[in-house]
Design a protein around this motif. Structure first.
Motif, PDB file in Angstrom:
ATOM      1  N   PRO A 453       0.801  -1.228   0.000  1.00 28.29           N
ATOM      2  CA  PRO A 453       0.000   0.000   0.000  1.00 28.29           C
ATOM      3  C   PRO A 453       0.833   1.278   0.000  1.00 28.29           C
ATOM      4  O   PRO A 453       0.344   2.331  -0.416  1.00 28.29           O
ATOM      5  CB  PRO A 453      -0.833  -0.122   1.286  1.00 28.29           C
ATOM      6  CG  PRO A 453      -0.043  -1.047   2.159  1.00 28.29           C
ATOM      7  CD  PRO A 453       0.637  -2.003   1.246  1.00 28.29           C
ATOM      8  N   ILE A 454       2.065   1.241   0.457  1.00 25.18           N
ATOM      9  CA  ILE A 454       2.887   2.459   0.532  1.00 25.18           C
ATOM     10  C   ILE A 454       3.553   2.771  -0.803  1.00 25.18           C
ATOM     11  O   ILE A 454       3.510   3.901  -1.292  1.00 25.18           O
ATOM     12  CB  ILE A 454       3.943   2.316   1.646  1.00 25.18           C
ATOM     13  CG1 ILE A 454       3.249   2.178   3.003  1.00 25.18           C
ATOM     14  CG2 ILE A 454       4.897   3.516   1.650  1.00 25.18           C
ATOM     15  CD1 ILE A 454       4.202   1.897   4.152  1.00 25.18           C
ATOM     16  N   THR A 455       4.167   1.775  -1.418  1.00 25.31           N
ATOM     17  CA  THR A 455       4.950   2.003  -2.638  1.00 25.31           C
ATOM     18  C   THR A 455       4.195   1.681  -3.919  1.00 25.31           C
ATOM     19  O   THR A 455       4.592   2.121  -5.005  1.00 25.31           O
ATOM     20  CB  THR A 455       6.226   1.149  -2.614  1.00 25.31           C
ATOM     21  OG1 THR A 455       5.853  -0.239  -2.591  1.00 25.31           O
ATOM     22  CG2 THR A 455       7.069   1.467  -1.390  1.00 25.31           C
ATOM     23  N   GLY A 456       3.105   0.906  -3.804  1.00 27.20           N
ATOM     24  CA  GLY A 456       2.389   0.482  -5.002  1.00 27.20           C
ATOM     25  C   GLY A 456       3.067  -0.657  -5.729  1.00 27.20           C
ATOM     26  O   GLY A 456       2.652  -1.048  -6.830  1.00 27.20           O
ATOM     27  N   THR A 497      13.357   9.106  14.087  1.00 29.27           N
ATOM     28  CA  THR A 497      13.804  10.506  14.137  1.00 29.27           C
ATOM     29  C   THR A 497      12.820  11.452  13.472  1.00 29.27           C
ATOM     30  O   THR A 497      12.494  12.514  14.003  1.00 29.27           O
ATOM     31  CB  THR A 497      15.182  10.640  13.450  1.00 29.27           C
ATOM     32  OG1 THR A 497      16.090   9.718  14.033  1.00 29.27           O
ATOM     33  CG2 THR A 497      15.726  12.047  13.598  1.00 29.27           C
ATOM     34  N   LEU A 498      12.317  11.060  12.278  1.00 26.89           N
ATOM     35  CA  LEU A 498      11.516  11.978  11.463  1.00 26.89           C
ATOM     36  C   LEU A 498      10.045  11.596  11.371  1.00 26.89           C
ATOM     37  O   LEU A 498       9.239  12.366  10.866  1.00 26.89           O
ATOM     38  CB  LEU A 498      12.112  12.057  10.048  1.00 26.89           C
ATOM     39  CG  LEU A 498      13.576  12.520   9.978  1.00 26.89           C
ATOM     40  CD1 LEU A 498      14.091  12.413   8.552  1.00 26.89           C
ATOM     41  CD2 LEU A 498      13.711  13.956  10.481  1.00 26.89           C
ATOM     42  N   GLY A 499       9.706  10.387  11.813  1.00 26.13           N
ATOM     43  CA  GLY A 499       8.304   9.984  11.809  1.00 26.13           C
ATOM     44  C   GLY A 499       7.948   9.094  10.631  1.00 26.13           C
ATOM     45  O   GLY A 499       8.710   8.922   9.677  1.00 26.13           O
ATOM     46  N   GLU A 500       6.749   8.521  10.705  1.00 32.92           N
ATOM     47  CA  GLU A 500       6.301   7.562   9.690  1.00 32.92           C
ATOM     48  C   GLU A 500       6.077   8.217   8.331  1.00 32.92           C
ATOM     49  O   GLU A 500       6.315   7.597   7.292  1.00 32.92           O
ATOM     50  CB  GLU A 500       5.007   6.878  10.163  1.00 32.92           C
ATOM     51  CG  GLU A 500       5.209   5.915  11.325  1.00 32.92           C
ATOM     52  CD  GLU A 500       3.943   5.148  11.650  1.00 32.92           C
ATOM     53  OE1 GLU A 500       2.940   5.317  10.913  1.00 32.92           O
ATOM     54  OE2 GLU A 500       3.958   4.361  12.620  1.00 32.92           O
ATOM     55  N   ASN A 505       7.658   8.560   2.659  1.00 33.73           N
ATOM     56  CA  ASN A 505       8.148   9.366   1.533  1.00 33.73           C
ATOM     57  C   ASN A 505       9.483   8.837   1.016  1.00 33.73           C
ATOM     58  O   ASN A 505       9.741   8.818  -0.192  1.00 33.73           O
ATOM     59  CB  ASN A 505       8.298  10.831   1.939  1.00 33.73           C
ATOM     60  CG  ASN A 505       6.959  11.523   2.111  1.00 33.73           C
ATOM     61  OD1 ASN A 505       5.949  11.085   1.550  1.00 33.73           O
ATOM     62  ND2 ASN A 505       6.932  12.594   2.883  1.00 33.73           N
ATOM     63  N   THR A 506      10.331   8.392   1.940  1.00 35.82           N
ATOM     64  CA  THR A 506      11.632   7.827   1.561  1.00 35.82           C
ATOM     65  C   THR A 506      11.442   6.550   0.758  1.00 35.82           C
ATOM     66  O   THR A 506      12.099   6.338  -0.272  1.00 35.82           O
ATOM     67  CB  THR A 506      12.480   7.535   2.817  1.00 35.82           C
ATOM     68  OG1 THR A 506      12.674   8.750   3.538  1.00 35.82           O
ATOM     69  CG2 THR A 506      13.817   6.942   2.446  1.00 35.82           C
ATOM     70  N   LEU A 507      10.527   5.696   1.199  1.00 36.03           N
ATOM     71  CA  LEU A 507      10.260   4.447   0.482  1.00 36.03           C
ATOM     72  C   LEU A 507       9.729   4.723  -0.928  1.00 36.03           C
ATOM     73  O   LEU A 507      10.136   4.064  -1.900  1.00 36.03           O
ATOM     74  CB  LEU A 507       9.255   3.598   1.258  1.00 36.03           C
ATOM     75  CG  LEU A 507       9.761   2.977   2.572  1.00 36.03           C
ATOM     76  CD1 LEU A 507       8.609   2.364   3.354  1.00 36.03           C
ATOM     77  CD2 LEU A 507      10.833   1.926   2.290  1.00 36.03           C
ATOM     78  N   ARG A 508       8.848   5.705  -1.031  1.00 36.78           N
ATOM     79  CA  ARG A 508       8.305   6.044  -2.360  1.00 36.78           C
ATOM     80  C   ARG A 508       9.391   6.616  -3.256  1.00 36.78           C
ATOM     81  O   ARG A 508       9.429   6.348  -4.466  1.00 36.78           O
ATOM     82  CB  ARG A 508       7.150   7.036  -2.212  1.00 36.78           C
ATOM     83  CG  ARG A 508       5.929   6.465  -1.497  1.00 36.78           C
ATOM     84  CD  ARG A 508       4.761   7.430  -1.535  1.00 36.78           C
ATOM     85  NE  ARG A 508       3.680   6.975  -0.666  1.00 36.78           N
ATOM     86  CZ  ARG A 508       3.420   7.461   0.537  1.00 36.78           C
ATOM     87  NH1 ARG A 508       4.165   8.451   1.030  1.00 36.78           N
ATOM     88  NH2 ARG A 508       2.430   6.988   1.268  1.00 36.78           N
ATOM     89  N   ASN A 565      16.631  17.013   1.882  1.00 32.13           N
ATOM     90  CA  ASN A 565      16.300  16.771   3.292  1.00 32.13           C
ATOM     91  C   ASN A 565      17.483  16.243   4.104  1.00 32.13           C
ATOM     92  O   ASN A 565      17.327  15.883   5.274  1.00 32.13           O
ATOM     93  CB  ASN A 565      15.137  15.770   3.385  1.00 32.13           C
ATOM     94  CG  ASN A 565      13.850  16.332   2.834  1.00 32.13           C
ATOM     95  OD1 ASN A 565      13.501  17.479   3.109  1.00 32.13           O
ATOM     96  ND2 ASN A 565      13.150  15.548   2.034  1.00 32.13           N
ATOM     97  N   GLN A 566      18.654  16.207   3.434  1.00 34.58           N
ATOM     98  CA  GLN A 566      19.888  15.773   4.103  1.00 34.58           C
ATOM     99  C   GLN A 566      19.726  14.390   4.752  1.00 34.58           C
ATOM    100  O   GLN A 566      20.182  14.142   5.866  1.00 34.58           O
ATOM    101  CB  GLN A 566      20.325  16.812   5.147  1.00 34.58           C
ATOM    102  CG  GLN A 566      20.649  18.177   4.534  1.00 34.58           C
ATOM    103  CD  GLN A 566      21.113  19.177   5.564  1.00 34.58           C
ATOM    104  OE1 GLN A 566      20.850  19.042   6.756  1.00 34.58           O
ATOM    105  NE2 GLN A 566      21.830  20.187   5.115  1.00 34.58           N
TER     106      GLN A 566
END
Length: 583
Positions: A453-456, A497-500, A505-508, A565-566
């Motif tokens: 569901p996150i990446t499709g 650190t940055l949340g779910e 977003n990183t995974l996508r 986003n470093q």
């Protein structure tokens, strides 16, 4: 005899079938050599690339000092050794260029060769399965193979941009000049240069090519061509033909207009049974072009075929009479100055035959002083056209004497359908299209329970079913597949650190980067929470898979989202060849 072929389709087939070998194409005395391994491109060159080609790209990348030493480096190699790859290798070995700079320069040279290759419309080509790159070229340590779809995506967009200029520009090697500097002060629709800047540019030209001017302006030659197009279209600036050697390269292929005359051919109206008689059907006029310049002939042929004429070209004027009697053309275009027999004498000979008594003869010449009504009348020519000429000028003079193309002429002169092209860009298919063209396709279903569901992407359950299916298929067909696992080792740290949301977003983003680098018949899936898998069909060479893995890792790390986003992803990869997971 030259063979018509689809340049893009040949590359796509090589990629889809994971071919390895050497493709050689010859056209107009120029040879292109393309080397493949496992459906990926190792190198591409053409026979007119030279030291000047390499220096051009070094200068464009602000590497003037390196460009100056290239001739000295070239002296270290014997004449028969492939020169540019050898120089490229030594520039890296001697630390004149970094590894990234070597790869960048190699990419420029490959794209330079492929761009002219894509402009070919015909040529003789041969495929050799038994000739790897290493037997012909000096390889570069650590260099990458290139994914063909990625190269084509950019080059097709670029070709379409060139095609929009093809009414005026036929080659980036054409030479610029201004016949009447007084016209510089005129306002030009869509022109973005003020008179002062244009005047400086005119002083700079002095017969330089579009490519040479681009170096002075520190712009790509396509952008320079787009900038100058309005001034060329308004005839404030003019273009001469390339130097004799470079004019052997193919011209920019013109855009193919939509055939509005036949739009309803496949959709007849049910109540309309009218069929035109043979005398009412449109005749296809036949035109013979006689010129000793193959480049001019290619350009004329492209322009006139766009206007739906049948065109026969002759580059040897001494053999033209035999061809004329064979084809019996409706109109003849003849160059005035040719070796062996000039156009003036040839016209007089043609007119002695009753067969061509009423055939319009049109003279073409770059020497405007010779194109006088008196000379035309003496030779028997009905009209003349001065070089250089634009596509519209050629259409107008031909349509003037061959009247049935009036509808086509209106379409071409009012507004050209620039969005149409004879080439289609590579489309990224969905996962159902992951298939090899040589075998029955194996699909991954797009049911909701099979999708992450996150990446499709396909999830692990779906991937395991897919891998089981292709394993049976490879056993039956003796084909192969390989797997590359990409793991984000610090994904849990990003989440903490940055949340779910940032984790998702990183995974996508990682998904997007991987999709940009794989072929149409490869499959990308999410194997676990922090691990992806890519299934490569018919690639099993360890070196190629290592190159692919490294390129994927580098691309992911350098993606704009992560840099902005470093985010420093800690990535690792595993390669499995011809085996199931856990085997």
């Amino acid at each position: 005899m030259n063979n018509s072929f689809q340049a893009i389709q040949i590359l796509q087939d090589a990629a889809a079938k994971c071919k390895s070998g050497h493709l050689q194409i010859t056209a107009n005395q120029v040879t292109w050599d393309l080397y493949f391994t496992g459906g990926m491109l190792e190198n591409a060159t053409h026979s007119l690339q030279s030291l000047a080609t390499m220096q051009h790209y070094l200068l464009r990348n602000n590497q003037e000092s390196i460009a100056k030493i290239v001739p000295n480096v070239a002296k270290n190699f014997p004449p028969r050794q492939p020169l540019l790859p050898s120089i490229l290798k030594q520039l890296g070995q001697k630390n004149h260029l970094t590894a990234d700079e070597v790869l960048s320069l190699k990419t420029d040279l490959i794209e330079d060769a492929l761009e002219s290759y894509l402009w070919l419309r015909e040529g003789e080509y041969h495929w050799r399965d038994d000739q790897p790159l290493s037997s012909h070229h000096t390889t570069i340590k650590g260099d990458d193979c290139f994914i063909i779809s990625n190269l084509l995506d950019n080059l097709i967009i670029r070709m379409k941009a060139w095609q929009k200029l093809s009414a005026v520009i036929s080659s980036p090697y054409q030479r610029l000049f201004c016949a009447n500097p007084a016209l510089i002060q005129q306002k030009v629709p869509s022109g973005n240069l003020n008179p002062t800047a244009l005047e400086k540019l005119v002083k700079l030209m002095q017969g330089k090519t579009l490519r040479q001017i681009s170096l002075f302006l520190k712009q790509d030659e396509l952008k320079v061509a787009q900038l100058l197009f309005p001034y060329l279209q308004s005839n404030i600036l003019q273009l001469k033909y390339p130097q004799p050697t470079l004019e052997k390269l193919p011209c920019i292929p013109p855009l193919k207009p939509t055939n509005t005359l036949n739009k309803n051919q496949n959709n007849p109206q049910p109540r309309n049974n009218y069929q035109p008689t043979q005398s009412q059907q449109k005749k296809t006029y036949k035109i013979v072009c006689i010129d000793d310049s193959p480049t001019i002939l290619d350009m004329i042929k492209a322009y006139l075929e766009e206007a739906e004429y049948e065109v026969i070209t002759i580059d040897n004027p001494t053999q033209s009479l035999t061809c004329l009697f064979k084809h019996k053309p409706d109109l003849v275009l003849i160059d005035f100055s040719m070796p062996g027999i000039n156009g003036n004498k040839l016209c007089r000979i043609i007119k002695t035959s009753p067969l061509f008594k009423n055939t319009p003869l049109i003279m073409i010449s770059g020497n405007s002083k010779m194109l006088t009504p008196e000379n035309m009348k003496e030779a028997g020519a009905i009209d003349y056209l001065a070089k250089p000429f634009r596509k519209e000028q050629l259409h107008n003079i031909v349509n003037k004497y061959l009247s049935n193309n009036s509808k086509v002429n209106q379409r071409l002169t009012k507004g050209k359908n620039d969005t149409q092209s004879s080439f289609k860009p590579v489309e990224k298919p969905n996962i159902k299209q992951s298939e090899d063209l040589d075998r029955k396709p194996i699909t991954i279903t797009r049911n909701e329970q099979d999708i992450d569901p996150i990446t499709g992407l396909a999830n692990r359950q779906c991937l395991e079913q897919y891998l089981s299916g292709i394993t049976k298929n490879t056993e039956n067909t003796k084909s192969s597949f390989s797997l590359i696992f990409i793991k984000i080792n610090n994904l849990i740290d990003i989440q903490d650190t940055l949340g779910e949301t940032e984790r998702d977003n990183t995974l996508r983003n990682v998904t997007k980067q991987m999709h940009s680098l794989v072929r149409a018949n490869d499959v990308v899936g999410r194997w676990s929470d922090n691990e992806f898998v890519i299934v490569f069909n018919n690639i099993e060479h360890p070196k190629i898979l290592a190159h692919i893995s490294q390129r994927i890792l580098n691309t992911i790390k350098q993606s704009p989202l992560l840099v902005e986003n470093q985010l420093n992803l800690k990535l690792s990869h595993t390669v499995k060849i011809n085996s199931l997971v856990g085997a």
